[in-house]
Design an enzyme around this catalytic site. Structure first.
Site, PDB file in Angstrom:
ATOM      1  N   ASP A  30       4.648 -23.393  -9.082  1.00 16.48           N
ATOM      2  CA  ASP A  30       4.550 -21.937 -10.490  1.00 16.48           C
ATOM      3  C   ASP A  30       4.619 -22.559 -11.288  1.00 16.48           C
ATOM      4  OD1 ASP A  30       3.166 -19.142 -10.510  1.00 16.48           O
ATOM      5  OD2 ASP A  30       4.166 -20.069 -12.184  1.00 16.48           O
ATOM      6  N   LEU A 153      -7.720  -8.786  -2.803  1.00 17.45           N
ATOM      7  CA  LEU A 153      -6.539  -7.356  -2.035  1.00 17.45           C
ATOM      8  C   LEU A 153      -6.270  -6.654  -3.560  1.00 17.45           C
ATOM      9  CD1 LEU A 153      -3.896  -8.095  -3.828  1.00 17.45           C
ATOM     10  CD2 LEU A 153      -3.666 -10.497  -2.165  1.00 17.45           C
ATOM     11  N   ARG A 154      -5.961  -5.573  -3.070  1.00 17.38           N
ATOM     12  CA  ARG A 154      -5.606  -4.639  -3.587  1.00 17.38           C
ATOM     13  C   ARG A 154      -4.595  -4.461  -4.250  1.00 17.38           C
ATOM     14  NH1 ARG A 154      -7.414   0.239  -0.110  1.00 17.38           N
ATOM     15  NH2 ARG A 154      -6.691  -1.642   1.508  1.00 17.38           N
ATOM     16  N   GLU A 155      -3.275  -4.044  -5.027  1.00 19.87           N
ATOM     17  CA  GLU A 155      -1.869  -3.753  -5.437  1.00 19.87           C
ATOM     18  C   GLU A 155      -1.678  -2.279  -4.617  1.00 19.87           C
ATOM     19  OE1 GLU A 155      -0.134  -4.260  -9.333  1.00 19.87           O
ATOM     20  OE2 GLU A 155      -1.844  -5.896  -9.357  1.00 19.87           O
ATOM     21  N   LEU A 259     -13.804   8.151  -5.990  1.00 20.47           N
ATOM     22  CA  LEU A 259     -14.365   8.782  -6.751  1.00 20.47           C
ATOM     23  C   LEU A 259     -13.485   9.591  -7.279  1.00 20.47           C
ATOM     24  CD1 LEU A 259     -17.247  10.691  -4.519  1.00 20.47           C
ATOM     25  CD2 LEU A 259     -16.988   9.158  -6.855  1.00 20.47           C
ATOM     26  N   ALA A 261     -11.885  11.123  -9.634  1.00 22.72           N
ATOM     27  CA  ALA A 261     -11.925  11.231 -11.087  1.00 22.72           C
ATOM     28  C   ALA A 261     -10.107  11.756 -11.788  1.00 22.72           C
ATOM     29  CB  ALA A 261     -12.694  12.410 -11.586  1.00 22.72           C
ATOM     30  N   GLY A 266      -7.168   0.809 -14.141  1.00 26.14           N
ATOM     31  CA  GLY A 266      -6.599   0.450 -15.290  1.00 26.14           C
ATOM     32  C   GLY A 266      -5.855  -1.111 -14.151  1.00 26.14           C
ATOM     33  N   CYS A 269      -7.064  -6.166 -13.063  1.00 19.87           N
ATOM     34  CA  CYS A 269      -8.311  -6.806 -12.540  1.00 19.87           C
ATOM     35  C   CYS A 269      -9.493  -6.611 -13.268  1.00 19.87           C
ATOM     36  CB  CYS A 269      -8.112  -6.457 -11.128  1.00 19.87           C
ATOM     37  SG  CYS A 269      -7.553  -8.272 -10.270  1.00 19.87           S
ATOM     38  N   ARG A 338       0.018  -3.094 -16.311  1.00 24.30           N
ATOM     39  CA  ARG A 338      -0.674  -4.363 -17.320  1.00 24.30           C
ATOM     40  C   ARG A 338      -2.344  -2.731 -17.106  1.00 24.30           C
ATOM     41  NH1 ARG A 338      -2.559  -8.862 -13.986  1.00 24.30           N
ATOM     42  NH2 ARG A 338      -1.729  -7.775 -12.277  1.00 24.30           N
TER      43      ARG A 338
END
Ligand code: UDX
Length: 460
Positions: A30, A153-155, A259, A261, A266, A269, A338
């Site tokens: 990086d 991938l999901r956080e 689903l 609600a 947010g 992504c 974010r």
């Protein structure tokens, strides 16, 4: 195999450590020296369950290391690109500059391979057409091939999603033929353990692979905004969106996930990816086809505005009032703020003159950095003390399990706005709380003794 991962943000850092876990020799690169120093010292720069363990295990094994120097990547046979593609400052489109400058910096490294077979593998989410354009540059170097392998991938589940993905998608310039076979075999060697465990692998053209990723995120965002649009209807007609979601989710064709609600989606992504998808469709002259995604975005935006409005209704104006917000992260098990709906609502309430205190198990440092002047309190009891209104905006387990009797003793006025439809209205009403929830009719009637609830007229 010797592998490099270029760009060790959320996606790249997890990918690098996971590839070391699979037994490869991995060099993560990086340009952010602080991030590299933290990773090399075994410190996760973000909160992600299980990540620090595999990071440290990789470092200890000697198979994982981090650098800021491209020259150190020369031994790598496979280079993964894990760079961010944020929303452009001047519009909806994706900013590909990080990706492009990484490719520029990589060129010399690739040339130094002297024609030995080398794979460059894009993992970032990019508009359709990007891989083909980048491959024209990268494949000028002899022996180098570009493959697009989107990451899903999901956080909060990043390690699991990397090591046990639902599927692997390989996007190639030409998905068939002898050249394709060689490229596929090389990436198969990287993912051998996953493939042996039965993870499905789908091979397709570049553009299709790019569209798979964009479509997956657009579909998830649409599902959330769909239920949030129904939430608006529920509020208008006196329905309960949680019951609607539960009932329709039992239909296999619809499915119960995504689903829930509430205050909406947010994170780093979904919001930017649906906007980039809209921009890309417009560039290709099919803007109308994806026009509904604008509505998806607007519904999502409206949920935040509605939460602020409802807070005002409950308090008879927010100015000068003490409000506690439970949650700052964009979702539980993450310290990522974010485009966080929770933090955005807290900020809007603060801008409207409320005295807001935000609490969160992990995200307060990031929240305070993003919203200067925000009052943050790490301890839940201290955060609740004196509140005239409490908002639950990120459904961390400790907030879902909050005891309304215990909390009622701490707050100044027992008034709760559930922005994630996770609390049981009756339980809170019975503990003496004025309780409102996005997508559910005003449940203040629940507080009244049963006999005083007006009879529902018989349906003819
Ligand atoms: C998403 C995609 O799920 C993942 O596949 C992709 O690789 C990256 O983007 P992530 O950003 O980690 O992952 O979050 P996700 O779990 O999808 O949640 C996104 C947002 O939607 C969160 O703010 C969450 O609170 C919200 N959400 C999710 C809802 O409002 N309702 C739901 O039912 C589900």
């Amino acid at each position: 195999m010797v592998i490099s991962v270029i760009g060790v943000g959320y996606l790249g850092a997890v990918h690098a450590a996971a590839m070391a876990e699979l037994g490869h020799e991995v060099i993560g690169l990086d340009i952010d020296a602080d991030r590299i120093a933290a990773l090399q010292a075994g410190r996760a720069p973000f909160h992600e369950p299980g990540f620090e363990e595999i990071l440290r295990r990789g470092l200890r094994s000697g198979r994982l290391r981090f650098t800021t120097d491209y020259a150190e990547l020369e031994p790598a046979e496979v280079h993964f690109l894990g760079l961010g593609t944020p929303q452009r400052k001047d519009g909806f489109g994706a900013d590909l500059s990080h990706l492009e400058s990484a490719i520029d910096s990589l060129r010399e490294v690739l040339a130094a391979r002297g024609g030995a077979p080398t794979l460059v593998v894009g993992k970032s989410t990019v508009p359709a057409g990007t891989a083909r354009r980048l491959s024209d540059q990268v494949e000028q170097v002899e022996g180098v091939q570009l493959l697009w392998n989107p990451e899903f991938l999901r956080e909060g589940f990043a390690v699991q999603d990397t090591l046990e993905p639902d599927r692997l998608v390989y996007g190639l310039r030409e998905p068939e033929g002898p050249q394709a076979e060689a490229v596929i075999a090389m990436l198969d060697a990287v993912y051998a353990a996953l493939l042996a465990a039965g993870v499905p692998r789908l091979v397709m053209g570049y553009e299709t692979a790019e569209l798979v990723k964009a479509s997956a995120n657009a579909f998830l965002a649409t599902k959330i905004s769909f239920i949030n649009a129904i939430a608006e209807m529920c509020e208008a007609v006196g329905g309960d969106v949680a019951d609607v979601a539960r009932a329709i989710g039992m239909d296999d064709r619809i499915g119960a996930k995504f689903l829930r609600a509430g205050v909406g989606f947010g994170g780093g992504c979904l919001p930017k990816d649906i906007r980039a998808f809209i921009a890309s469709a417009e560039e290709h002259g099919v803007g109308e086809s994806l026009g509904f995604l604008r509505e998806v975005d607007l519904i999502n935006e409206r949920r935040r505005a509605r939460t602020v409005e409802l807070a005002g209704e409950m308090l008879g104006g927010v100015e000068g009032r003490r409000i506690t917000v439970l949650g700052a992260a964009f979702k539980p098990d993450s310290d990522d703020v974010r485009d966080s709906p929770a933090l955005d609502v807290a900020d809007r309430l603060m801008q409207a003159g409320a005295r807001v205190t935000v609490t969160d198990p992990q995200a307060l440092a990031n929240a305070a950095q993003r919203v200067p002047g925000l009052t943050v309190e790490a301890e839940l009891a201290a955060a609740l003390r004196g509140a005239e209104l409490t908002l639950l905006l990120t459904e961390w387990r400790e907030y879902r399990d909050l005891d309304p009797v215990w909390a009622a003793d701490l707050v100044a006025v027992p008034r709760m706005l559930d922005g994630r439809t996770v609390l049981e209205p009756r339980r809170w009403a019975e503990a003496g709380w004025e309780f409102r929830s996005l997508g559910r009719a005003d449940s203040s009637a629940l507080q009244q003794p049963a006999a005083s609830i007006p009879a529902v007229p018989a349906l003819l």
